[in-house]
Design a protein around this motif. Structure first.
Motif, PDB file in Angstrom:
ATOM      1  N   ALA A 141       0.830  -1.199   0.000  1.00  0.00           N
ATOM      2  CA  ALA A 141       0.000   0.000   0.000  1.00  0.00           C
ATOM      3  C   ALA A 141       0.869   1.256   0.000  1.00  0.00           C
ATOM      4  O   ALA A 141       0.560   2.235  -0.687  1.00  0.00           O
ATOM      5  CB  ALA A 141      -0.923  -0.013   1.219  1.00  0.00           C
ATOM      6  N   ARG A 142       1.962   1.235   0.747  1.00  0.00           N
ATOM      7  CA  ARG A 142       2.855   2.409   0.774  1.00  0.00           C
ATOM      8  C   ARG A 142       3.506   2.628  -0.581  1.00  0.00           C
ATOM      9  O   ARG A 142       3.670   3.769  -1.024  1.00  0.00           O
ATOM     10  CB  ARG A 142       3.937   2.206   1.850  1.00  0.00           C
ATOM     11  CG  ARG A 142       4.854   3.410   2.026  1.00  0.00           C
ATOM     12  CD  ARG A 142       5.877   3.168   3.125  1.00  0.00           C
ATOM     13  NE  ARG A 142       6.838   2.142   2.751  1.00  0.00           N
ATOM     14  CZ  ARG A 142       7.934   2.385   2.019  1.00  0.00           C
ATOM     15  NH1 ARG A 142       8.191   3.610   1.573  1.00  0.00           N
ATOM     16  NH2 ARG A 142       8.760   1.408   1.732  1.00  0.00           N
ATOM     17  N   GLU A 143       3.866   1.535  -1.261  1.00  0.00           N
ATOM     18  CA  GLU A 143       4.554   1.662  -2.548  1.00  0.00           C
ATOM     19  C   GLU A 143       3.632   2.132  -3.660  1.00  0.00           C
ATOM     20  O   GLU A 143       4.098   2.761  -4.623  1.00  0.00           O
ATOM     21  CB  GLU A 143       5.214   0.326  -2.908  1.00  0.00           C
ATOM     22  CG  GLU A 143       6.419   0.021  -2.030  1.00  0.00           C
ATOM     23  CD  GLU A 143       6.913  -1.415  -2.189  1.00  0.00           C
ATOM     24  OE1 GLU A 143       8.070  -1.678  -1.802  1.00  0.00           O
ATOM     25  OE2 GLU A 143       6.144  -2.273  -2.684  1.00  0.00           O
ATOM     26  N   ILE A 144       2.347   1.832  -3.564  1.00  0.00           N
ATOM     27  CA  ILE A 144       1.415   2.361  -4.565  1.00  0.00           C
ATOM     28  C   ILE A 144       1.467   3.885  -4.567  1.00  0.00           C
ATOM     29  O   ILE A 144       1.369   4.533  -5.612  1.00  0.00           O
ATOM     30  CB  ILE A 144      -0.022   1.873  -4.283  1.00  0.00           C
ATOM     31  CG1 ILE A 144      -0.181   0.406  -4.704  1.00  0.00           C
ATOM     32  CG2 ILE A 144      -1.064   2.725  -5.010  1.00  0.00           C
ATOM     33  CD1 ILE A 144      -0.167   0.170  -6.212  1.00  0.00           C
ATOM     34  N   ALA A 145       1.642   4.461  -3.390  1.00  0.00           N
ATOM     35  CA  ALA A 145       1.731   5.924  -3.273  1.00  0.00           C
ATOM     36  C   ALA A 145       3.151   6.435  -3.485  1.00  0.00           C
ATOM     37  O   ALA A 145       3.363   7.642  -3.627  1.00  0.00           O
ATOM     38  CB  ALA A 145       1.223   6.365  -1.903  1.00  0.00           C
ATOM     39  N   ASP A 146       4.136   5.539  -3.509  1.00  0.00           N
ATOM     40  CA  ASP A 146       5.547   5.922  -3.669  1.00  0.00           C
ATOM     41  C   ASP A 146       6.216   4.921  -4.603  1.00  0.00           C
ATOM     42  O   ASP A 146       6.852   3.964  -4.173  1.00  0.00           O
ATOM     43  CB  ASP A 146       6.238   5.947  -2.296  1.00  0.00           C
ATOM     44  CG  ASP A 146       7.697   6.385  -2.377  1.00  0.00           C
ATOM     45  OD1 ASP A 146       8.148   6.771  -3.476  1.00  0.00           O
ATOM     46  OD2 ASP A 146       8.378   6.334  -1.332  1.00  0.00           O
ATOM     47  N   ALA A 147       6.038   5.146  -5.900  1.00  0.00           N
ATOM     48  CA  ALA A 147       6.531   4.193  -6.899  1.00  0.00           C
ATOM     49  C   ALA A 147       8.042   4.000  -6.815  1.00  0.00           C
ATOM     50  O   ALA A 147       8.553   2.900  -7.065  1.00  0.00           O
ATOM     51  CB  ALA A 147       6.135   4.665  -8.299  1.00  0.00           C
ATOM     52  N   ARG A 148       8.770   5.035  -6.457  1.00  0.00           N
ATOM     53  CA  ARG A 148      10.231   4.907  -6.357  1.00  0.00           C
ATOM     54  C   ARG A 148      10.635   3.906  -5.283  1.00  0.00           C
ATOM     55  O   ARG A 148      11.658   3.218  -5.411  1.00  0.00           O
ATOM     56  CB  ARG A 148      10.867   6.273  -6.085  1.00  0.00           C
ATOM     57  CG  ARG A 148      10.908   7.181  -7.310  1.00  0.00           C
ATOM     58  CD  ARG A 148      11.708   8.449  -7.043  1.00  0.00           C
ATOM     59  NE  ARG A 148      11.852   9.237  -8.252  1.00  0.00           N
ATOM     60  CZ  ARG A 148      12.783   9.038  -9.173  1.00  0.00           C
ATOM     61  NH1 ARG A 148      13.654   8.061  -9.004  1.00  0.00           N
ATOM     62  NH2 ARG A 148      12.838   9.799 -10.242  1.00  0.00           N
ATOM     63  N   ALA A 149       9.830   3.814  -4.222  1.00  0.00           N
ATOM     64  CA  ALA A 149      10.123   2.837  -3.175  1.00  0.00           C
ATOM     65  C   ALA A 149      10.024   1.428  -3.734  1.00  0.00           C
ATOM     66  O   ALA A 149      10.839   0.553  -3.401  1.00  0.00           O
ATOM     67  CB  ALA A 149       9.161   3.031  -2.004  1.00  0.00           C
ATOM     68  N   TRP A 150       9.035   1.177  -4.590  1.00  0.00           N
ATOM     69  CA  TRP A 150       8.909  -0.145  -5.225  1.00  0.00           C
ATOM     70  C   TRP A 150      10.100  -0.398  -6.145  1.00  0.00           C
ATOM     71  O   TRP A 150      10.681  -1.502  -6.146  1.00  0.00           O
ATOM     72  CB  TRP A 150       7.616  -0.238  -6.008  1.00  0.00           C
ATOM     73  CG  TRP A 150       7.418  -1.576  -6.671  1.00  0.00           C
ATOM     74  CD1 TRP A 150       6.874  -2.694  -6.132  1.00  0.00           C
ATOM     75  CD2 TRP A 150       7.817  -1.927  -8.015  1.00  0.00           C
ATOM     76  NE1 TRP A 150       6.890  -3.717  -7.046  1.00  0.00           N
ATOM     77  CE2 TRP A 150       7.460  -3.294  -8.206  1.00  0.00           C
ATOM     78  CE3 TRP A 150       8.422  -1.236  -9.065  1.00  0.00           C
ATOM     79  CZ2 TRP A 150       7.705  -3.959  -9.396  1.00  0.00           C
ATOM     80  CZ3 TRP A 150       8.673  -1.915 -10.259  1.00  0.00           C
ATOM     81  CH2 TRP A 150       8.310  -3.257 -10.411  1.00  0.00           C
TER      82      TRP A 150
END
Length: 388
Positions: free
Chosen positions: A373-382
């Motif tokens: 869920a956090r990565e959906i909002a922060d693509a760079r984290a993914w």
């Protein structure tokens, strides 16, 4: 509009066993009776609609394969991505009771214990609730890819009988009256709109074909979450009446005011909300990716794609809807569903901008590559986690 096609799969009657938390057969019947009829059309118009949708579903496959750069794990894209069924609203509702029966199989154990029985009256109450909601939703869904029906068909085959192969694709269900209603309401070019809808749904079909583990992964997550929700429901059922009313009242008010994603969010513990958020993140990925693909084909494939998108987004935003309809959308979680499309599409575009389309497709390699869920909002984290 009457039923256009029947499925004919083994196990199409979803009511099986004594441990189901809902009488699924009754739910399908209730939804069918309550579903509003579709728009008026002549016999020739209906025949053209059905043929047009089937042609569009077939035509969409090579475009989706090309624009996504994905291939089915089985390697035979020419064989298609699954069966196509063009249905009316009542049949869509029944198809969804079958999906829900598959996803909730075994959930009764969390309520009554393994081997226990759910009282018939309880299952019928559940049927009334599910059937009523499906009746409302049946007029709002254009199409749906069902990756779970093949699993349900295999489970329904008697011992010793021939079973469908484990890699059997799912089924694409297109709701003919709803497609007709939207293309008339938005004054769209029918051939373009029908292909555009099928591009979205066939992208879903390709997602599950390219990642054959995905359907079981989502089913397991859904079953685990449902078991937790069942425990919460049991605690709520044992609470005093005043506490029950206060809890449900807060949930409804939160949904109507837009303070939570859905009515259900107001009934969850923080831990359950976290688990639900991760499942929702995967759904955002699937919906956003399909939304990106259906537009990426461009005007050469769908001549009026930009006009369709503009009008469709205005419709999603509730342009021209009554206050009651807005409240209903919030309580049923439909606004949260729309947010999934947009959040997921933003994630896909951001990842592709960073590592390209092939880099994005690493998401289908394994369950651990799915975004949180956090990565959906922060693509760079993914991107950092998956690509280093």
């Amino acid at each position: 509009m009457t039923l256009v096609e029947q499925d004919g799969r083994p196990g199409s009657d979803p009511a099986r066993g004594d441990a189901s938390i809902v009488d699924w057969s009754a739910a399908a019947q209730i939804a069918g009776r309550l579903a509003r009829p579709g728009p008026q059309a002549t016999r020739d118009e209906l025949a053209d609609l059905v043929e047009g949708l089937r042609d569009a579903a077939e035509a969409a496959v090579p475009h989706v394969l090309d624009v996504t750069r994905m291939t089915p794990a089985a390697g035979d894209a020419a064989a298609g991505l699954g069966s196509v069924y063009v249905v009316d609203r009542a049949r869509w509702a029944r198809a969804n009771t079958e999906i829900m029966a598959s996803l909730t199989a075994g959930a009764a154990d969390a309520l009554v214990g393994e081997g226990g029985r759910v009282p018939a009256a309880t299952a019928l109450v559940g049927a009334a609730q599910v059937g009523s909601v499906l009746a409302v939703l049946s007029s709002r869904v254009l199409g749906q890819f069902d990756p779970y029906s093949a699993h349900a068909a295999r489970a329904a085959v008697p011992d010793g009988a021939a079973s469908p192969p484990a890699a059997s694709p799912g089924r694409l269900v297109l709701v003919a009256p709803n497609v007709l209603q939207v293309e008339r309401a938005l004054d769209l070019r029918p051939a373009d709109f029908r292909l555009w809808v099928c591009l979205h749904e066939q992208t879903h079909a390709l997602q599950f074909a390219a990642a054959p583990w995905l359907a079981d992964h989502l089913r397991e997550r859904a079953n685990g979450l449902l078991a937790e929700l069942s425990a919460s429901s049991r605690r709520l059922a044992e609470a005093r009446l005043r506490e029950k009313l206060a809890t449900v009242g807060r949930a409804v008010l939160g949904a109507v005011r837009g303070e939570g994603a859905t009515f259900v969010d107001g009934l969850l513990t923080p831990e359950e909300q976290d688990r639900l958020a991760d499942v929702t993140a995967v759904m955002a990925l699937l919906e956003g990716h399909a939304d990106v693909a259906m537009d990426a084909v461009g005007p050469r494939t769908v001549r009026t794609v930009r006009s369709i998108r503009r009008k469709f987004e205005a419709r999603r935003d509730g342009e021209g809807r009554t206050g009651f309809d807005v409240v209903l959308r919030r309580v049923l979680g439909m606004d949260a569903k729309i947010a999934q499309y947009r959040d997921g599409a933003a994630f896909v575009r951001a990842v592709e901008k960073d590592v390209g389309r092939d880099g994005f497709n690493a998401v289908w390699a394994a369950p651990e590559n799915l975004p949180t869920a956090r990565e959906i909002a922060d693509a760079r984290a993914w991107v950092r986690r998956v690509h280093g």
